[in-house]
Design a protein around this motif. Structure first.
Motif, PDB file in Angstrom:
ATOM      1  N   TYR A 462       0.932  -1.044   0.014  1.00 49.73           N
ATOM      2  CA  TYR A 462      -0.066   0.055  -0.188  1.00 49.73           C
ATOM      3  C   TYR A 462       0.904   1.382  -0.007  1.00 49.73           C
ATOM      4  O   TYR A 462       1.761   1.492   0.817  1.00 49.73           O
ATOM      5  CB  TYR A 462      -0.913  -0.034   1.299  1.00 49.73           C
ATOM      6  CG  TYR A 462      -1.903   0.978   1.042  1.00 49.73           C
ATOM      7  CD1 TYR A 462      -3.315   0.690   0.300  1.00 49.73           C
ATOM      8  CD2 TYR A 462      -1.901   2.239   1.736  1.00 49.73           C
ATOM      9  CE1 TYR A 462      -4.092   2.007   0.194  1.00 49.73           C
ATOM     10  CE2 TYR A 462      -2.713   3.355   1.699  1.00 49.73           C
ATOM     11  CZ  TYR A 462      -3.813   3.050   0.881  1.00 49.73           C
ATOM     12  OH  TYR A 462      -4.857   4.075   0.557  1.00 49.73           O
ATOM     13  N   VAL A 463       0.657   2.107  -0.832  1.00 50.21           N
ATOM     14  CA  VAL A 463       1.527   3.259  -1.125  1.00 50.21           C
ATOM     15  C   VAL A 463       0.881   4.359  -0.291  1.00 50.21           C
ATOM     16  O   VAL A 463      -0.327   4.712  -0.606  1.00 50.21           O
ATOM     17  CB  VAL A 463       1.745   3.657  -2.922  1.00 50.21           C
ATOM     18  CG1 VAL A 463       2.867   4.668  -2.748  1.00 50.21           C
ATOM     19  CG2 VAL A 463       2.210   2.704  -3.628  1.00 50.21           C
ATOM     20  N   PRO A 464       1.586   4.720   0.659  1.00 48.62           N
ATOM     21  CA  PRO A 464       0.922   5.849   1.525  1.00 48.62           C
ATOM     22  C   PRO A 464       0.588   7.242   1.004  1.00 48.62           C
ATOM     23  O   PRO A 464       1.216   7.509  -0.052  1.00 48.62           O
ATOM     24  CB  PRO A 464       1.848   5.945   2.842  1.00 48.62           C
ATOM     25  CG  PRO A 464       3.278   5.513   2.007  1.00 48.62           C
ATOM     26  CD  PRO A 464       2.939   4.631   1.270  1.00 48.62           C
ATOM     27  N   GLN A 465      -0.215   7.998   1.387  1.00 47.92           N
ATOM     28  CA  GLN A 465      -0.886   9.237   0.877  1.00 47.92           C
ATOM     29  C   GLN A 465       0.372  10.130   0.844  1.00 47.92           C
ATOM     30  O   GLN A 465       0.319  10.845  -0.214  1.00 47.92           O
ATOM     31  CB  GLN A 465      -1.919   9.768   1.788  1.00 47.92           C
ATOM     32  CG  GLN A 465      -2.568  11.147   1.595  1.00 47.92           C
ATOM     33  CD  GLN A 465      -1.620  12.220   1.877  1.00 47.92           C
ATOM     34  OE1 GLN A 465      -1.171  12.125   3.134  1.00 47.92           O
ATOM     35  NE2 GLN A 465      -1.388  13.280   1.191  1.00 47.92           N
ATOM     36  N   TYR A 580       5.018  -2.216   7.424  1.00 49.41           N
ATOM     37  CA  TYR A 580       4.715  -2.164   8.552  1.00 49.41           C
ATOM     38  C   TYR A 580       3.420  -1.518   9.157  1.00 49.41           C
ATOM     39  O   TYR A 580       3.032  -1.453  10.375  1.00 49.41           O
ATOM     40  CB  TYR A 580       5.959  -2.070   9.567  1.00 49.41           C
ATOM     41  CG  TYR A 580       6.869  -3.211   9.452  1.00 49.41           C
ATOM     42  CD1 TYR A 580       6.932  -4.441   9.730  1.00 49.41           C
ATOM     43  CD2 TYR A 580       8.083  -2.894   8.693  1.00 49.41           C
ATOM     44  CE1 TYR A 580       7.938  -5.414   9.473  1.00 49.41           C
ATOM     45  CE2 TYR A 580       9.141  -3.622   8.574  1.00 49.41           C
ATOM     46  CZ  TYR A 580       8.985  -5.103   8.801  1.00 49.41           C
ATOM     47  OH  TYR A 580      10.025  -5.834   8.722  1.00 49.41           O
ATOM     48  N   THR A 581       3.167  -0.418   8.648  1.00 46.19           N
ATOM     49  CA  THR A 581       2.306   0.539   8.816  1.00 46.19           C
ATOM     50  C   THR A 581       0.946   0.635   8.260  1.00 46.19           C
ATOM     51  O   THR A 581      -0.093   1.339   9.103  1.00 46.19           O
ATOM     52  CB  THR A 581       3.002   1.873   8.641  1.00 46.19           C
ATOM     53  OG1 THR A 581       3.016   2.232   7.087  1.00 46.19           O
ATOM     54  CG2 THR A 581       4.287   2.172   9.066  1.00 46.19           C
ATOM     55  N   ASN A 588      -1.692   4.811   7.336  1.00 42.65           N
ATOM     56  CA  ASN A 588      -0.826   5.926   8.027  1.00 42.65           C
ATOM     57  C   ASN A 588       0.022   6.342   6.864  1.00 42.65           C
ATOM     58  O   ASN A 588       0.492   5.652   5.671  1.00 42.65           O
ATOM     59  CB  ASN A 588       0.004   5.094   8.974  1.00 42.65           C
ATOM     60  CG  ASN A 588      -0.961   4.653  10.115  1.00 42.65           C
ATOM     61  OD1 ASN A 588      -1.899   5.465  10.600  1.00 42.65           O
ATOM     62  ND2 ASN A 588      -0.631   3.485  10.555  1.00 42.65           N
ATOM     63  N   GLN A 589       0.841   7.475   7.148  1.00 39.65           N
ATOM     64  CA  GLN A 589       1.963   7.983   6.209  1.00 39.65           C
ATOM     65  C   GLN A 589       3.048   6.782   6.498  1.00 39.65           C
ATOM     66  O   GLN A 589       3.464   6.461   7.624  1.00 39.65           O
ATOM     67  CB  GLN A 589       2.342   9.428   6.601  1.00 39.65           C
ATOM     68  CG  GLN A 589       0.963  10.216   6.136  1.00 39.65           C
ATOM     69  CD  GLN A 589       1.254  11.496   6.591  1.00 39.65           C
ATOM     70  OE1 GLN A 589       2.501  12.159   7.021  1.00 39.65           O
ATOM     71  NE2 GLN A 589       0.413  12.665   6.399  1.00 39.65           N
ATOM     72  N   GLY A 590       4.002   7.018   5.454  1.00 38.90           N
ATOM     73  CA  GLY A 590       5.209   6.059   5.537  1.00 38.90           C
ATOM     74  C   GLY A 590       6.275   6.794   4.978  1.00 38.90           C
ATOM     75  O   GLY A 590       6.341   7.440   3.992  1.00 38.90           O
ATOM     76  N   TYR A 591       7.380   6.156   5.580  1.00 37.50           N
ATOM     77  CA  TYR A 591       8.756   6.919   4.905  1.00 37.50           C
ATOM     78  C   TYR A 591       9.513   5.636   4.748  1.00 37.50           C
ATOM     79  O   TYR A 591       9.911   4.585   5.594  1.00 37.50           O
ATOM     80  CB  TYR A 591       9.298   7.864   5.719  1.00 37.50           C
ATOM     81  CG  TYR A 591       8.596   8.819   5.901  1.00 37.50           C
ATOM     82  CD1 TYR A 591       8.677  10.098   5.069  1.00 37.50           C
ATOM     83  CD2 TYR A 591       7.669   9.171   7.180  1.00 37.50           C
ATOM     84  CE1 TYR A 591       7.572  11.135   5.136  1.00 37.50           C
ATOM     85  CE2 TYR A 591       6.863  10.222   7.283  1.00 37.50           C
ATOM     86  CZ  TYR A 591       6.883  11.187   6.486  1.00 37.50           C
ATOM     87  OH  TYR A 591       6.122  12.091   6.670  1.00 37.50           O
ATOM     88  N   PHE A 592      10.286   5.292   3.601  1.00 39.63           N
ATOM     89  CA  PHE A 592      10.779   4.317   3.043  1.00 39.63           C
ATOM     90  C   PHE A 592      12.080   4.840   2.252  1.00 39.63           C
ATOM     91  O   PHE A 592      12.198   5.671   1.760  1.00 39.63           O
ATOM     92  CB  PHE A 592      10.042   3.407   2.203  1.00 39.63           C
ATOM     93  CG  PHE A 592       8.703   3.051   2.770  1.00 39.63           C
ATOM     94  CD1 PHE A 592       8.586   1.966   3.817  1.00 39.63           C
ATOM     95  CD2 PHE A 592       7.693   3.579   2.496  1.00 39.63           C
ATOM     96  CE1 PHE A 592       7.296   1.512   4.037  1.00 39.63           C
ATOM     97  CE2 PHE A 592       6.290   3.320   3.106  1.00 39.63           C
ATOM     98  CZ  PHE A 592       6.431   2.395   3.936  1.00 39.63           C
ATOM     99  N   PHE A 593      13.110   3.550   2.292  1.00 31.73           N
ATOM    100  CA  PHE A 593      14.283   3.920   1.750  1.00 31.73           C
ATOM    101  C   PHE A 593      14.246   3.508   0.067  1.00 31.73           C
ATOM    102  O   PHE A 593      13.535   2.560  -0.252  1.00 31.73           O
ATOM    103  CB  PHE A 593      15.526   2.836   2.405  1.00 31.73           C
ATOM    104  CG  PHE A 593      15.934   3.539   3.537  1.00 31.73           C
ATOM    105  CD1 PHE A 593      16.901   4.605   3.609  1.00 31.73           C
ATOM    106  CD2 PHE A 593      15.707   3.134   4.730  1.00 31.73           C
ATOM    107  CE1 PHE A 593      17.340   5.181   4.792  1.00 31.73           C
ATOM    108  CE2 PHE A 593      16.128   3.351   6.069  1.00 31.73           C
ATOM    109  CZ  PHE A 593      17.169   4.411   5.864  1.00 31.73           C
TER     110      PHE A 593
END
Length: 607
Positions: A462-465, A580-581, A588-593
């Protein structure tokens, strides 16, 4: 201002000590021995920061000349020294003592082990500032008859301080048997089937590490004193009766908390064909987990205690089952040796039971769904015409504020309202059902080459907003893929493919277009050229003998070199990234490498 950063120094001291003793007792009986081990690890780390002394300026454009920048300030901050900004200390202590027995009698090989063990882990800044530890007794018995019949019995009795007395120890057995028909006298010796083995095993494991919840769940309930006052009316209609202080329940304890338990069953076979050139390993497995610690989802609001203060309980049940297959071929043609190996695994899991208030529709429940299953609305294109917009169901997620270019959602229960009753299971979970890899090796006169491919199938992400919305927090960017796929009336009229809704400013998950839905759920399936390594080895050269070097190898390799299929590439995401979010109903918003490519060059010397 960008240069106004601190400098830091991190110092670590690590002490590792180990003592091991083995003593043979052949003078009592052949094959008998005793052993003991003691390990001690100690670590101390400290992070020291020194503040910057770079001048700080404020800048603005000259209202009279916008091409001119005006600077104000220039003050130099004092040096800020912080010697306690971060420190970390821990020590680990481990002991074991046991008795071994190993003997071969005729065609029978027998081994036995009884081992007691204990360890303690001390982390001063840990919760309650108390050490953690585990202790147990292990027993193992193996039997092997001429590499033909094999059996093994393992018994574990482990205890932990995480549970209350009477529930701290758990018994965890494991059994396995094997049969090698190719070692039987009746099995014909041939080059077509050179080895054949069947095996089966069953084992139980326990888990006492519940890192996501508070420690010592078994402790008694806590109470909050002096939470206001109350009185019980008046004595004569005028004078108030005495006031009493209010005491409320705080965090509740769970004295029944105990081990999570996993029960694993495996049936497999191993075979080699054509003079051991072709090898095969096949396993069918099943894992049942119960006593999984989880929150009670059926506590009513009238219970009187906030949900965050209600302890989790051992109530969850899950199941995993599937198979693993690996094939390999090794051969040599002249001076060229090569090998080709491939493996594939299939895993299907589900939540057998989860404590939750049942939904009106079975397919909305987490019970029965895959572990980590995504839940959301089902998209149905865009609102392209005024007629579609006028005849739409009422959308509760955005107070029915929709316009042309917005994502249209399906009314699954047919009540002409888009709400939580239309949320369903969407896509696959972030745990792919299929995983596969293949490795090819070549060797020729000191040269070696290795190529690794890997991939997965039937997985979702799921690609966060915050990664797909435009102008995030009113300061973000607009990406090219958004512009290329943006909804516009002209593109609708031209029949062009549209992959993005109308542009909005400062989008959030409250926007109708960014409600949790399958529109932003992308396939995580991929095929990747994971690694290539080439090397050259030198041996038996004069200078190497003079330096007592037995071998010398020069190599170069690269990782994550190319991805052949990756629906997440446009977002800059590695398809192997774990989500994981946003499992379940989370949005939720998420930040990924991002996907990174790494090259290495090295020299390996052995003496």
């Amino acid at each position: 201002m960008l240069l106004n950063g601190d400098k830091g120094t991190y110092n670590t001291t690590l002490l590792i000590a180990s003592v091991k003793i083995d003593h043979k007792l052949d003078y009592l009986t052949k094959g008998l021995s005793i052993r003991g081990t003691a390990n001690y690890d100690d670590s101390f780390g400290k992070f020291i920061t020194i503040g910057s002394t770079i001048p700080n300026y404020k800048v603005r454009r000259n209202p009279a000349n916008l091409n001119e920048l005006q600077f104000f300030g220039g003050t130099i901050p004092p040096v800020n020294f912080n010697g306690t900004s971060y420190s970390k200390t821990y020590n680990k202590l481990y002991f074991d003592a046991g008795i071994n027995y190993e003997r071969k009698i005729g065609g029978s090989a027998i081994t036995a082990l009884v081992l007691g063990k204990a360890n303690r882990y001390t982390l001063p800044e840990g919760q309650y500032n108390t050490p953690s530890g585990i202790m147990g007794l292990v027993g193992r018995l193996t039997y092997n008859y001429k590499e033909r019949y094999q059996a093994e019995l393992n018994l574990g009795y482990n205890g932990t301080e995480n549970f209350a007395e009477g529930r701290r120890f758990g018994f965890f057995p494991a059994y396995s048997v094997g049969w090698v028909p190719s070692s039987e006298a009746f099995f014909p010796k041939n080059k077509y089937i050179t080895f054949l083995k069947f095996r089966g095993s069953y084992g139980e494991l326990g888990n006492d590490q519940f890192n996501s919840v508070r420690r010592y769940l078994f402790l008694p309930n806590t109470y909050n004193l002096n939470q206001g006052t109350y009185y019980l009316g008046t004595s004569n209609g005028i004078d108030l009766l005495p006031r009493y202080n209010i005491t409320t329940e705080g965090v509740l304890g769970n004295p029944l908390v105990t081990w999570e338990r996993s029960k694993k069953t495996d049936i497999g076979m191993e075979a080699r064909f054509f003079s051991d050139k072709l090898s095969m390993v096949l396993d069918f497995f099943k894992e049942d987990r119960d006593n999984i610690l989880g929150n009670l989802g059926i506590i009513p609001a009238t219970f009187g205690v906030p949900s965050g203060n209600i302890p989790p309980v051992n109530i969850g049940v899950t199941q995993n089952k599937g198979y693993e297959l690996s094939l390999g071929w090794r051969d040599q043609i002249g001076e060229v040796n090569y090998g080709i190996n491939g493996a594939i695994s299939y895993t299907k899991n589900k939540v057998v039971f989860r404590s939750e208030a049942p939904f009106a529709n079975e397919w909305q429940n987490a019970t029965g769904a895959a572990i980590g299953q995504y839940f959301g609305l089902t998209s149905d294109g865009f609102f392209n015409t005024p007629e579609e917009l006028a005849n739409r169901p009422y959308n509760t997620y955005a107070s029915n504020r929709n316009t042309l270019g917005d994502i249209r959602y399906k009314d699954l229960n047919g009540d002409n309202v888009i709400d939580d009753q239309d949320v369903s299971r969407i896509g696959y979970s972030n745990l792919p059902q299929y995983a596969f890899n293949s490795r090819v090796n070549f060797g020729y006169k000191g040269f070696d080459l290795s190529v690794l491919f890997n991939g997965t199938a039937r997985g979702s992400f799921y690609v966060p907003q915050n990664m797909v919305g435009t102008f995030f927090k009113a300061n973000g960017n607009v990406y090219q893929w958004q512009v290329d796929g943006e909804w516009t009336p002209e593109r609708v009229a031209n029949g062009e493919k549209i992959t993005y809704p109308r542009m909005e400013l400062n989008t959030t998950t409250a926007n109708s277009n960014f409600v949790k839905s399958d529109f932003w759920l992308k396939s995580s399936d991929f095929v990747k050229l994971k690694n290539i390594e080439i090397g050259y080895s030198l041996r038996d050269l004069k200078f190497m003998k003079a330096l007592n070097i037995s071998s010398l190898r020069v190599y170069a390799n690269g990782n994550n070199l190319f991805t052949f299929q990756n629906d997440l590439e446009v977002f800059g995401l590695d398809p192997e990234t774990s989500d994981y979010t946003n499992s379940g109903r989370n949005n939720n918003q998420g930040y990924f490498f991002p996907l990174t490519r790494v090259y290495n060059f090295g020299l390996n010397v052995q003496f």
